[in-house]
Design an enzyme around this catalytic site. Structure first.
Site, PDB file in Angstrom:
ATOM      1  CE  LYS A  13     -10.188-109.555 -29.847  1.00  0.00           C
ATOM      2  NZ  LYS A  13      -9.239-109.571 -29.450  1.00  0.00           N
ATOM      3  NE  ARG A  88     -11.411-105.210 -24.736  1.00  0.00           N
ATOM      4  CZ  ARG A  88     -12.097-105.250 -25.937  1.00  0.00           C
ATOM      5  NH1 ARG A  88     -12.647-105.865 -26.543  1.00  0.00           N
ATOM      6  NH2 ARG A  88     -10.649-105.650 -26.566  1.00  0.00           N
ATOM      7  NE  ARG A 122      -3.939-103.110 -35.090  1.00  0.00           N
ATOM      8  CZ  ARG A 122      -5.394-103.712 -34.063  1.00  0.00           C
ATOM      9  NH1 ARG A 122      -6.247-104.622 -34.559  1.00  0.00           N
ATOM     10  NH2 ARG A 122      -5.116-103.565 -32.517  1.00  0.00           N
ATOM     11  NE  ARG A 155      -7.168-100.148 -32.653  1.00  0.00           N
ATOM     12  CZ  ARG A 155      -7.777-101.311 -31.926  1.00  0.00           C
ATOM     13  NH1 ARG A 155      -8.026-101.846 -33.047  1.00  0.00           N
ATOM     14  NH2 ARG A 155      -8.055-101.262 -30.392  1.00  0.00           N
ATOM     15  NE  ARG A 166      -5.899-102.551 -27.133  1.00  0.00           N
ATOM     16  CZ  ARG A 166      -5.106-101.878 -28.164  1.00  0.00           C
ATOM     17  NH1 ARG A 166      -4.678-101.455 -28.615  1.00  0.00           N
ATOM     18  NH2 ARG A 166      -5.857-103.180 -28.740  1.00  0.00           N
TER      19      ARG A 166
HETATM   20  P1  AP5 Z   1      -6.505-108.166 -35.499  1.00  0.00           P
HETATM   21  O1  AP5 Z   1      -7.704-108.550 -36.224  1.00  0.00           O
HETATM   22  O2  AP5 Z   1      -6.449-106.767 -35.967  1.00  0.00           O
HETATM   23  O3  AP5 Z   1      -6.353-108.431 -34.305  1.00  0.00           O
HETATM   24  P2  AP5 Z   1      -7.900-108.212 -32.941  1.00  0.00           P
HETATM   25  O4  AP5 Z   1      -7.515-109.486 -32.150  1.00  0.00           O
HETATM   26  O5  AP5 Z   1      -9.382-107.675 -33.882  1.00  0.00           O
HETATM   27  O6  AP5 Z   1      -6.561-107.215 -32.217  1.00  0.00           O
HETATM   28  P3  AP5 Z   1      -7.656-105.377 -31.552  1.00  0.00           P
HETATM   29  O7  AP5 Z   1      -6.722-104.466 -31.356  1.00  0.00           O
HETATM   30  O8  AP5 Z   1      -8.416-105.210 -32.700  1.00  0.00           O
HETATM   31  O9  AP5 Z   1      -8.296-106.338 -30.537  1.00  0.00           O
HETATM   32  P4  AP5 Z   1      -8.216-105.547 -28.927  1.00  0.00           P
HETATM   33  O10 AP5 Z   1      -9.685-107.036 -28.454  1.00  0.00           O
HETATM   34  O11 AP5 Z   1      -7.384-105.232 -28.206  1.00  0.00           O
HETATM   35  O12 AP5 Z   1      -9.239-104.162 -30.008  1.00  0.00           O
HETATM   36  P5  AP5 Z   1     -10.932-103.832 -29.439  1.00  0.00           P
HETATM   37  O13 AP5 Z   1     -10.596-103.077 -31.270  1.00  0.00           O
HETATM   38  O14 AP5 Z   1     -12.233-105.071 -29.839  1.00  0.00           O
HETATM   39  O15 AP5 Z   1      -5.488-108.466 -35.939  1.00  0.00           O
HETATM   40  C1  AP5 Z   1      -4.255-107.128 -35.248  1.00  0.00           C
HETATM   41  C2  AP5 Z   1      -2.806-107.756 -36.459  1.00  0.00           C
HETATM   42  O16 AP5 Z   1      -2.207-109.143 -36.871  1.00  0.00           O
HETATM   43  C3  AP5 Z   1      -3.567-107.037 -37.825  1.00  0.00           C
HETATM   44  O17 AP5 Z   1      -2.261-106.205 -38.652  1.00  0.00           O
HETATM   45  C4  AP5 Z   1      -3.684-108.387 -39.157  1.00  0.00           C
HETATM   46  O18 AP5 Z   1      -3.440-107.856 -39.896  1.00  0.00           O
HETATM   47  C5  AP5 Z   1      -2.755-109.190 -38.190  1.00  0.00           C
HETATM   48  N1  AP5 Z   1      -2.786-110.572 -38.155  1.00  0.00           N
HETATM   49  C6  AP5 Z   1      -3.471-110.800 -37.559  1.00  0.00           C
HETATM   50  N2  AP5 Z   1      -3.436-112.762 -37.408  1.00  0.00           N
HETATM   51  C7  AP5 Z   1      -2.857-112.790 -37.994  1.00  0.00           C
HETATM   52  C8  AP5 Z   1      -1.730-113.992 -38.381  1.00  0.00           C
HETATM   53  N3  AP5 Z   1      -2.315-115.425 -37.869  1.00  0.00           N
HETATM   54  N4  AP5 Z   1      -0.149-114.052 -38.471  1.00  0.00           N
HETATM   55  C9  AP5 Z   1      -0.285-112.165 -38.786  1.00  0.00           C
HETATM   56  N5  AP5 Z   1      -0.248-111.215 -38.450  1.00  0.00           N
HETATM   57  C10 AP5 Z   1      -1.252-111.905 -38.303  1.00  0.00           C
HETATM   58  O19 AP5 Z   1     -11.141-103.317 -28.371  1.00  0.00           O
HETATM   59  C11 AP5 Z   1     -10.560-101.550 -28.418  1.00  0.00           C
HETATM   60  C12 AP5 Z   1     -10.497-100.680 -26.897  1.00  0.00           C
HETATM   61  O20 AP5 Z   1     -11.916-100.643 -27.267  1.00  0.00           O
HETATM   62  C13 AP5 Z   1     -10.684-101.668 -25.480  1.00  0.00           C
HETATM   63  O21 AP5 Z   1      -8.949-101.027 -25.345  1.00  0.00           O
HETATM   64  C14 AP5 Z   1     -11.903-101.113 -25.319  1.00  0.00           C
HETATM   65  O22 AP5 Z   1     -11.283 -99.602 -24.111  1.00  0.00           O
HETATM   66  C15 AP5 Z   1     -12.799-100.707 -26.114  1.00  0.00           C
HETATM   67  N6  AP5 Z   1     -13.690-101.837 -25.684  1.00  0.00           N
HETATM   68  C16 AP5 Z   1     -13.615-102.791 -26.524  1.00  0.00           C
HETATM   69  N7  AP5 Z   1     -14.480-103.768 -26.939  1.00  0.00           N
HETATM   70  C17 AP5 Z   1     -15.423-103.012 -25.448  1.00  0.00           C
HETATM   71  C18 AP5 Z   1     -15.890-103.898 -24.683  1.00  0.00           C
HETATM   72  N8  AP5 Z   1     -16.351-105.358 -24.234  1.00  0.00           N
HETATM   73  N9  AP5 Z   1     -15.636-103.741 -22.606  1.00  0.00           N
HETATM   74  C19 AP5 Z   1     -15.612-102.652 -22.079  1.00  0.00           C
HETATM   75  N10 AP5 Z   1     -14.087-101.736 -23.437  1.00  0.00           N
HETATM   76  C20 AP5 Z   1     -14.121-102.089 -24.858  1.00  0.00           C
HETATM   77 MG    MG Z   2     -10.335-105.884 -33.426  1.00  0.00          MG
END
Ligand code: AP5
Ligand code: MG
Length: 211
Positions: A13, A88, A122, A155, A166
């Site tokens: 994402k 979410r 990552r 992270r 997660r």
């Molecule tokens: P990346 O682009 O970083 O993936 P992502 O989908 O952004 O993954 P996140 O871990 O950020 O998602 P998340 O939803 O768990 O975390 P968030 O920060 O939103 O890509 C991942 C890796 O793969 C990278 O190394 C990248 O380079 C690589 N990659 C990408 N595409 C690729 C491809 N096609 N091929 C190969 N490699 C690739 O949330 C974190 C925490 O915050 C949650 O757990 C929760 O506690 C809280 N939180 C956030 N939002 C909310 C909400 N709305 N409600 C409640 N709690 C929330």
């Molecule tokens: Mg992210």
């Protein structure tokens, strides 16, 4: 235009949000990034958020809904935005639907078995939050952010045990958000297990962006 990006942890994402931003100049609201900034600042919100995030759980709906509504009310988001990681839960989706009209909810589909490899490799910039991957998306200089020159880190929630939690929460709660948008005719789905460039191509096609 308001674009919602859906997908499991590590689906890409954040990576694809940056590509859409570059193509459309739409600002990004990433709730994960906002919460990590709050943690880094040592604020009360950050302390509370960390207590949920470190174990891989979701931050309570009320808290996150207020945070996003406050952001959306700022003039810089008048022309639209890309929402990364929000909504979410169905409750968050309903609250968002009352505040703004969503143009498209795009879900990036990646099987769980691919996610693990992505999380292990990552590396994240603690300053500007750009993500890299040691194999698939390495920075130009090892261990250093291309964008701002800061030393990259890992992270807290990228430990495998936390990633599993997660993913579990994603399958229990966040998948229903997809159904919420499907029922409203705004859901689009793309395969995200190919390369970053191949996924960007599918994402742009789904959004009608010319490469
Ligand atoms: P990346 O682009 O970083 O993936 P992502 O989908 O952004 O993954 P996140 O871990 O950020 O998602 P998340 O939803 O768990 O975390 P968030 O920060 O939103 O890509 C991942 C890796 O793969 C990278 O190394 C990248 O380079 C690589 N990659 C990408 N595409 C690729 C491809 N096609 N091929 C190969 N490699 C690739 O949330 C974190 C925490 O915050 C949650 O757990 C929760 O506690 C809280 N939180 C956030 N939002 C909310 C909400 N709305 N409600 C409640 N709690 C929330
Ligand atoms: Mg992210």
């Amino acid at each position: 235009m308001i674009i919602v990006l859906l997908g499991a942890p590590g689906a890409g994402k954040g990576t694809q949000a940056d590509k859409i931003h570059d193509a459309l100049s739409l600002p990004i609201i990433s709730t994960g990034n906002l919460l990590r900034e709050a943690i880094a600042s040592g604020s009360d919100l950050g302390k509370l958020a960390a207590s949920f995030m470190d174990g891989g759980g979701l931050v309570p709906d009320e808290l996150i809904i207020d945070l996003v509504k406050e952001k959306l009310s700022m003039p810089e988001y008048n022309g639209g935005c890309i929402l990364d990681g929000f909504p979410r839960t169905v409750q968050q989706a309903e609250a968002l639907g009352k505040a703004v009209d969503i143009d498209v909810a795009l879900s990036i589909e990646v099987p769980d078995e691919v996610i693990e490899e992505r999380m292990v490799g990552r590396r994240t910039c603690p300053k500007c939050q750009t993500t890299f991957h040691i194999k698939s998306n390495p920075p130009k200089k090892e261990g250093v952010c291309d964008k701002c020159g800061t030393t990259l880190g890992i992270r807290h929630d990228d430990e495998l045990e936390v990633v599993d939690r997660r993913l579990h929460i994603y399958h229990q709660l966040t998948v229903h958000v997809k159904e919420y948008y499907r029922a409203r005719g705004t859901l689009k789905e793309v395969h995200g297990q190919g390369t970053i460039a191949a996924t960007t191509e599918l994402v742009f096609k789904a959004l009608g962006i010319e490469l």
